[in-house]
Structures are given as C-alpha cells and as structure tokens.
Write a protein that holds these residues in place. Structure first.
Motif, PDB file in Angstrom:
ATOM      1  N   ARG A 294      37.341  33.437  47.546  1.00  0.00           N
ATOM      2  CA  ARG A 294      37.130  34.996  47.581  1.00  0.00           C
ATOM      3  C   ARG A 294      38.225  36.279  47.541  1.00  0.00           C
ATOM      4  O   ARG A 294      39.093  35.949  48.602  1.00  0.00           O
ATOM      5  CB  ARG A 294      36.407  35.611  48.138  1.00  0.00           C
ATOM      6  N   VAL A 295      39.407  36.333  46.294  1.00  0.00           N
ATOM      7  CA  VAL A 295      40.641  37.549  46.348  1.00  0.00           C
ATOM      8  C   VAL A 295      39.783  39.383  46.399  1.00  0.00           C
ATOM      9  O   VAL A 295      38.368  39.176  45.306  1.00  0.00           O
ATOM     10  CB  VAL A 295      41.228  37.724  45.632  1.00  0.00           C
ATOM     11  N   THR A 296      39.717  39.782  47.583  1.00  0.00           N
ATOM     12  CA  THR A 296      39.083  40.823  47.009  1.00  0.00           C
ATOM     13  C   THR A 296      40.581  42.107  47.965  1.00  0.00           C
ATOM     14  O   THR A 296      41.598  41.885  48.670  1.00  0.00           O
ATOM     15  CB  THR A 296      38.183  41.644  49.141  1.00  0.00           C
TER      16      THR A 296
ATOM     17  N   TYR B 215      45.094  29.234  37.199  1.00  0.00           N
ATOM     18  CA  TYR B 215      43.894  30.435  37.392  1.00  0.00           C
ATOM     19  C   TYR B 215      44.554  31.345  37.689  1.00  0.00           C
ATOM     20  O   TYR B 215      45.627  31.746  38.314  1.00  0.00           O
ATOM     21  CB  TYR B 215      43.440  29.960  38.244  1.00  0.00           C
ATOM     22  N   SER B 216      44.446  32.477  37.122  1.00  0.00           N
ATOM     23  CA  SER B 216      44.604  33.996  36.681  1.00  0.00           C
ATOM     24  C   SER B 216      44.341  35.155  37.966  1.00  0.00           C
ATOM     25  O   SER B 216      42.349  35.094  37.266  1.00  0.00           O
ATOM     26  CB  SER B 216      44.891  34.936  35.297  1.00  0.00           C
ATOM     27  N   MET B 217      44.240  34.577  39.006  1.00  0.00           N
ATOM     28  CA  MET B 217      43.471  36.249  39.841  1.00  0.00           C
ATOM     29  C   MET B 217      43.929  37.761  39.348  1.00  0.00           C
ATOM     30  O   MET B 217      43.482  38.388  40.602  1.00  0.00           O
ATOM     31  CB  MET B 217      44.397  35.801  40.987  1.00  0.00           C
ATOM     32  N   HIS B 218      45.023  37.761  38.458  1.00  0.00           N
ATOM     33  CA  HIS B 218      45.156  39.214  38.234  1.00  0.00           C
ATOM     34  C   HIS B 218      45.714  40.316  39.392  1.00  0.00           C
ATOM     35  O   HIS B 218      45.054  41.193  39.951  1.00  0.00           O
ATOM     36  CB  HIS B 218      43.534  40.350  37.970  1.00  0.00           C
ATOM     37  N   ALA B 219      46.508  39.207  39.636  1.00  0.00           N
ATOM     38  CA  ALA B 219      47.065  40.322  41.498  1.00  0.00           C
ATOM     39  C   ALA B 219      48.442  39.504  41.802  1.00  0.00           C
ATOM     40  O   ALA B 219      49.102  37.860  41.588  1.00  0.00           O
ATOM     41  CB  ALA B 219      46.307  39.180  42.560  1.00  0.00           C
ATOM     42  N   ALA B 220      49.702  40.479  41.714  1.00  0.00           N
ATOM     43  CA  ALA B 220      50.995  39.463  41.546  1.00  0.00           C
ATOM     44  C   ALA B 220      50.599  38.121  43.493  1.00  0.00           C
ATOM     45  O   ALA B 220      50.583  38.499  43.816  1.00  0.00           O
ATOM     46  CB  ALA B 220      51.815  40.453  42.139  1.00  0.00           C
ATOM     47  N   VAL B 221      50.810  37.182  42.410  1.00  0.00           N
ATOM     48  CA  VAL B 221      50.808  35.981  43.526  1.00  0.00           C
ATOM     49  C   VAL B 221      52.569  35.665  43.967  1.00  0.00           C
ATOM     50  O   VAL B 221      53.224  34.521  43.009  1.00  0.00           O
ATOM     51  CB  VAL B 221      50.473  34.788  42.958  1.00  0.00           C
ATOM     52  N   GLN B 222      52.530  35.213  45.200  1.00  0.00           N
ATOM     53  CA  GLN B 222      53.722  34.792  45.291  1.00  0.00           C
ATOM     54  C   GLN B 222      53.613  32.974  45.874  1.00  0.00           C
ATOM     55  O   GLN B 222      52.740  33.068  47.215  1.00  0.00           O
ATOM     56  CB  GLN B 222      55.061  35.127  45.982  1.00  0.00           C
TER      57      GLN B 222
ATOM     58  N   ALA C  98      34.365  45.992  49.379  1.00  0.00           N
ATOM     59  CA  ALA C  98      35.704  45.247  48.804  1.00  0.00           C
ATOM     60  C   ALA C  98      35.526  44.952  47.624  1.00  0.00           C
ATOM     61  O   ALA C  98      34.099  44.756  47.392  1.00  0.00           O
ATOM     62  CB  ALA C  98      35.592  43.947  49.828  1.00  0.00           C
ATOM     63  N   HIS C  99      36.374  45.697  46.505  1.00  0.00           N
ATOM     64  CA  HIS C  99      36.566  44.839  45.581  1.00  0.00           C
ATOM     65  C   HIS C  99      37.193  43.471  45.125  1.00  0.00           C
ATOM     66  O   HIS C  99      38.204  43.099  45.826  1.00  0.00           O
ATOM     67  CB  HIS C  99      37.123  46.061  44.702  1.00  0.00           C
ATOM     68  N   VAL C 100      35.785  42.314  44.884  1.00  0.00           N
ATOM     69  CA  VAL C 100      35.947  41.134  44.329  1.00  0.00           C
ATOM     70  C   VAL C 100      36.517  40.817  43.241  1.00  0.00           C
ATOM     71  O   VAL C 100      36.079  41.578  42.109  1.00  0.00           O
ATOM     72  CB  VAL C 100      35.305  40.000  44.559  1.00  0.00           C
ATOM     73  N   LEU C 101      38.046  40.385  42.938  1.00  0.00           N
ATOM     74  CA  LEU C 101      38.687  40.033  41.915  1.00  0.00           C
ATOM     75  C   LEU C 101      38.426  39.192  40.756  1.00  0.00           C
ATOM     76  O   LEU C 101      38.179  37.716  41.440  1.00  0.00           O
ATOM     77  CB  LEU C 101      40.116  39.927  42.585  1.00  0.00           C
ATOM     78  N   LYS C 102      38.029  38.827  40.161  1.00  0.00           N
ATOM     79  CA  LYS C 102      37.981  38.259  39.286  1.00  0.00           C
ATOM     80  C   LYS C 102      38.224  37.417  38.649  1.00  0.00           C
ATOM     81  O   LYS C 102      38.999  38.065  37.584  1.00  0.00           O
ATOM     82  CB  LYS C 102      36.525  38.547  37.865  1.00  0.00           C
ATOM     83  N   GLY C 103      38.454  36.041  38.792  1.00  0.00           N
ATOM     84  CA  GLY C 103      40.016  35.417  37.854  1.00  0.00           C
ATOM     85  C   GLY C 103      39.273  34.393  36.714  1.00  0.00           C
ATOM     86  O   GLY C 103      38.335  34.442  36.613  1.00  0.00           O
ATOM     87  N   GLU C 104      40.161  33.842  36.390  1.00  0.00           N
ATOM     88  CA  GLU C 104      39.328  33.284  34.667  1.00  0.00           C
ATOM     89  C   GLU C 104      40.970  32.135  34.443  1.00  0.00           C
ATOM     90  O   GLU C 104      42.196  31.957  35.036  1.00  0.00           O
ATOM     91  CB  GLU C 104      40.148  33.940  33.356  1.00  0.00           C
ATOM     92  N   TYR C 105      40.578  31.098  34.014  1.00  0.00           N
ATOM     93  CA  TYR C 105      41.207  29.743  33.814  1.00  0.00           C
ATOM     94  C   TYR C 105      42.079  29.648  32.566  1.00  0.00           C
ATOM     95  O   TYR C 105      41.486  30.051  31.361  1.00  0.00           O
ATOM     96  CB  TYR C 105      40.847  28.352  34.458  1.00  0.00           C
ATOM     97  N   ASP C 106      43.672  29.033  32.100  1.00  0.00           N
ATOM     98  CA  ASP C 106      43.482  28.421  31.405  1.00  0.00           C
ATOM     99  C   ASP C 106      43.515  27.098  30.583  1.00  0.00           C
ATOM    100  O   ASP C 106      43.556  26.160  31.146  1.00  0.00           O
ATOM    101  CB  ASP C 106      45.181  29.287  31.520  1.00  0.00           C
ATOM    102  N   PRO C 107      42.413  26.992  29.722  1.00  0.00           N
ATOM    103  CA  PRO C 107      42.088  25.257  29.475  1.00  0.00           C
ATOM    104  C   PRO C 107      43.597  24.725  29.443  1.00  0.00           C
ATOM    105  O   PRO C 107      42.995  23.611  29.687  1.00  0.00           O
ATOM    106  CB  PRO C 107      41.657  25.537  27.942  1.00  0.00           C
ATOM    107  N   PHE C 108      44.502  24.789  29.321  1.00  0.00           N
ATOM    108  CA  PHE C 108      45.518  23.995  28.431  1.00  0.00           C
ATOM    109  C   PHE C 108      46.093  23.451  29.531  1.00  0.00           C
ATOM    110  O   PHE C 108      46.328  22.457  30.157  1.00  0.00           O
ATOM    111  CB  PHE C 108      46.673  24.381  27.533  1.00  0.00           C
ATOM    112  N   LEU C 109      46.186  23.987  30.232  1.00  0.00           N
ATOM    113  CA  LEU C 109      47.057  24.014  32.064  1.00  0.00           C
ATOM    114  C   LEU C 109      45.860  22.942  32.938  1.00  0.00           C
ATOM    115  O   LEU C 109      46.176  22.497  34.089  1.00  0.00           O
ATOM    116  CB  LEU C 109      47.250  25.258  32.896  1.00  0.00           C
ATOM    117  N   VAL C 110      44.224  23.348  32.844  1.00  0.00           N
ATOM    118  CA  VAL C 110      43.440  22.838  33.695  1.00  0.00           C
ATOM    119  C   VAL C 110      43.689  21.274  33.129  1.00  0.00           C
ATOM    120  O   VAL C 110      43.187  20.389  34.032  1.00  0.00           O
ATOM    121  CB  VAL C 110      42.247  23.570  33.384  1.00  0.00           C
ATOM    122  N   THR C 111      43.486  21.423  31.068  1.00  0.00           N
ATOM    123  CA  THR C 111      43.827  19.666  31.110  1.00  0.00           C
ATOM    124  C   THR C 111      44.985  19.284  32.296  1.00  0.00           C
ATOM    125  O   THR C 111      44.818  17.746  32.058  1.00  0.00           O
ATOM    126  CB  THR C 111      43.478  20.416  29.869  1.00  0.00           C
ATOM    127  N   LEU C 112      45.827  19.424  31.925  1.00  0.00           N
ATOM    128  CA  LEU C 112      47.252  19.146  31.653  1.00  0.00           C
ATOM    129  C   LEU C 112      46.671  18.579  33.728  1.00  0.00           C
ATOM    130  O   LEU C 112      47.540  17.900  33.720  1.00  0.00           O
ATOM    131  CB  LEU C 112      48.591  20.003  31.784  1.00  0.00           C
TER     132      LEU C 112
END
Length: 324
Positions: A213-215, A81-88, A13-27
């Motif tokens: 954990r997004v794989t 949170y951007s997971m680098h994967a298309a999310v619906q 399994a390849h675990v995708l690493k996400g990252e946060y937008d600081p402004f949206l976290v604060t919001l």
C-alpha cells in the motif's frame, strides 16, 4: 515498528494504484524458472558427487546461482510495477537483500541433494525456504526510497508467507514424493519440480505485491521512463542468466574431471592387480590382437611384452593346434 510496517485504512491517505508491464512480468517469471532449473541441476551434481568437497561446492555454487536468480526476479518484478512515484533504492540495503535468498537457496539445495526426506524434514525445509524467499522480498522492499509511504496489508502479508511456504514444500515433495512411482520419463518430474519452485518464488513475490500500500498526500509521477526500466530489467536478466550458466558449466566441468580421475584411479588399481597376479593374464581385442600382457605371462611364455603386444594371440599357441 509494526504500526509503521502494516497499513491501516485512513480517510486522509491517498492510496496510489500501480500497474504492471506484461513483458517485464513475463521476463521475471522466465528468469525465476530458469534459475530454479539450474538449482535442480546443481542438486543432481551434489547427489552424484564423488567427495564431500565436490558436494559442498555444488551446493554453494548452486545457492549463489539460485539466490541471485531470486534477487534478479524480485527487482525485475519491481521494475515491471509502475507506482506513479519516483523510486530510488538504497544500495547497501539492496545488496544486503540478496543474502536471505542465497540462504534459502542453500537450504533448498542441501535438501534436494538427499536421496530421500522424511515428513519432518520436508515440512521444516519448506518452511525455511518459504520464509527465506519472503525475507529476501521484504528486505528488498525496505531498500525503496520514495516521497510516498509504503506499508503492507496484514492479510495479504500473511497470505504471501503461506503461498511461499506451501509452494516451496510442494516443490520439495514433487522431487521426492513422485520418485516413489518410478516414472519412466523422469525429466517430467524434474521439470515440474523446477516450475513449482519457480512458482514459489514468483508467487510469493506477486502475492506480497498485493499487500503493498503506497500512500501519499497527492498523486505523484514516476521519474523513470518505461524504456529505462526495460533496459535495466534486460541487463539484470542477461547478467543473472550468464552468471548462472557460467557457474553451471564450471560445476559440470569439475564433476566431469572428478569422474575421469576416479576412472583413471580404478584403471590404475586394476592394472596393479593384473601385474601382481601369479597367473598369466592376456587380454585381446575383437581381432585377436594382444592388448595386455602381465609379467606372469611373460615368465610362462618367454616372450617379452614388446614382442607380444599388438600381435595376434596365435603366436603364443603351439603350431600343432593349427595343423591338424
């Protein structure tokens, strides 16, 4: 089912690493804290309610405001949170996920509406609120639809539950425990309770995100742009805060009208007692003008109310009192 829910390390399994937008976290944190402050205000309305109906209305309306605030905080946090994967998101599951948040809010406000809590109520309340917040989060996560697989680390899943329950219990304790110290500036206690309650909601969410954990078999890309996420997050935040504000104002107006009705009833009762009194009762203002004149006084002095009201009280006194 648990094997599908909980993640276990795998070499394939390849675990995708996400990252946060600081402004949206604060919001998301701002929405959470504002909603918590509104919840405390509704709880205060419930404590001061003059009838059971008004008390129940305060709890129900506050639960809707806080529950929607919890739901909005969750999805703004997810947009951050951007997971680098298309999310619906599955619409029915997304809508259903708001119910645990409202239920947890109802428990919290029902407890906050009390004048005091014992240790058992405090522990049970904190447990119920914390689990309710967690249920909202994980049911909201269940609405995600993506090509990758998402599961949860058992350790961080357990930690997220502990964080939610512990902080919810602490928020309730601050509301009641610090009341014993009779602080001169009570608004600091209320502010601290709102901050801790907001921390219970947001702390549980972001701790639970550490469990995610997004794989996938290979790296994918998020189809939504950062501008789209920003616009959607701001829309959710504005609608949530407007809805909560409207509920708070409606609640305040209902409480205000209820109090005035109670004052009017008390005045009518007092006026009836004055009119029925066997003794003459005369009320005057600071200038000595007659403002009230009951039927017994009319019998004693012989002047009708139309002749006396608004006149100086001296007209009812013998002239000899002023001539010598």
């Amino acid at each position: 089912m648990l094997a599908q829910f909980f993640w276990s390390p795998s070499a394939d399994a390849h675990v995708l690493k996400g990252e946060y937008d600081p402004f949206l976290v604060t919001l998301s944190l701002a929405v959470c804290w504002i909603a918590s402050g509104q919840a405390l205000r509704h709880a205060a309305f419930a404590r001061l309610a003059t009838s059971r109906q008004l008390r129940n209305w305060s709890i129900v309306s506050g639960s809707l405001a806080l529950g929607i605030g919890i739901w909005a905080m969750h999805f703004i946090g997810m947009l951050a949170y951007s997971m680098h994967a298309a999310v619906q998101y599955d619409l029915p599951v997304t809508v259903f996920s708001i119910i645990p948040g409202i239920a947890a809010s109802a428990v919290a406000l029902a407890l906050l509406a009390h004048n005091e809590l014992n240790l058992r109520q405090l522990a049970l309340g904190g447990l119920t609120v914390g689990i309710g917040i967690a249920a909202m989060h994980y049911s909201g996560m269940a609405a995600m639809r993506m090509p990758a697989t998402h599961q949860y680390s058992p350790l961080w899943f357990a930690i997220s539950l502990i964080v939610g329950v512990a902080l919810a219990t602490l928020a309730l304790w601050i509301r009641f425990g610090l009341a014993r110290f009779n602080l001169k500036q009570d608004h600091w206690r209320k502010t601290l309770a709102a901050i801790i309650m907001g921390a219970a909601i947001s702390g549980m969410h972001y701790t639970a995100m550490l469990a995610l954990r997004v794989t996938a078999e290979h790296e994918t890309h998020d189809a939504a742009s950062s501008n789209d996420r920003l616009i959607l997050a701001l829309t959710i935040a504005v609608i949530t805060l407007l809805f909560g504000g409207l509920i708070a104002q409606a609640n305040a107006l209902i409480q205000y009208r209820s109090r005035w009705q109670k004052v009017d009833m008390n005045e009518a009762r007092l006026q009836a007692l004055v009119n029925m009194a066997a003794d003459g009762i005369i009320c005057i203002d600071n200038r000595g003008c007659v403002t009230d004149y009951n039927p017994a006084a009319e019998v004693i002095f012989g002047w009708s109310p139309d002749e006396v009201l608004g006149q100086n009280v001296k007209m009812l006194m013998p002239a000899a009192l002023f001539n010598g």
